[in-house]
Enzyme design. Sequence first.
Site, PDB file in Angstrom:
ATOM      1  N   SER A 199       0.818  -1.214   0.000  1.00 23.56           N
ATOM      2  CA  SER A 199       0.000   0.000   0.000  1.00 23.56           C
ATOM      3  C   SER A 199       0.853   1.267   0.000  1.00 23.56           C
ATOM      4  O   SER A 199       2.002   1.279   0.447  1.00 23.56           O
ATOM      5  CB  SER A 199      -0.926   0.019   1.218  1.00 23.56           C
ATOM      6  N   GLN A 200       0.258   2.327  -0.494  1.00 24.70           N
ATOM      7  CA  GLN A 200       0.855   3.662  -0.427  1.00 24.70           C
ATOM      8  C   GLN A 200       1.192   3.985   1.031  1.00 24.70           C
ATOM      9  O   GLN A 200       0.366   3.771   1.926  1.00 24.70           O
ATOM     10  CB  GLN A 200      -0.154   4.672  -0.973  1.00 24.70           C
TER      11      GLN A 200
END
Length: 211
Positions: A62-63
């Site tokens: 994920s970011q």
Amino acid sequence: MTRVALTSAVNLAKKLSDAGIRNQAVLKAISQTPREMFLDNALAHKAYENTALPIGQGQTISQPYIVARMTELLLSNMPKKVLEVGTGSGYQAAILAQLVPELCTIERIKGLQIQARQRLKRLDLHNVSFKYGDGWQGWSNRSPFDAIMVTAAAATVPEALLSQLVDGGVLVLPVGENTQQLMRITRHRERFSSENIETVKFVPLVNGELA
């Protein structure tokens, strides 16, 4: 961590602070975690960019902003025992393991689960229990949990996860099929309240196991 990686991680934490992350413990964990360890060598040069990246098997890491934001939301009730659904690369688990006394994490893709376990061992994080299995069902024999985080998008909120929360427990997850809403759901005995936090984009939460 190498000096270069440490500097990059510290700079990433500063960027996340500028983006609105306020929990100092979360920012400290981000600044101390070598994100490149959770990526293939070919993508290591992108490790400290604020972007999601592929990790194989159709999954992503994920970011960093989303990792920090979800962690910040999860810590709102100061949980001691946490369940993560979707171990993936293990990066989110590495952040959580620095912040809570006990972490349980489930992954349906065996290869990813094995890699994540090895990475957390290398980081000397030993307060984590791993399970290979279907995250939709949670981890009933280790429940109840003070907080649960789901790192993939559920079309609907899994009832099994709601049932595994303590009274006052928090479930943080993305809900929806295309663009999703990041939600925080709180248990109040037999009823639940929910908050829509922001619009997000995650890979889908899939039933079953994959070798």
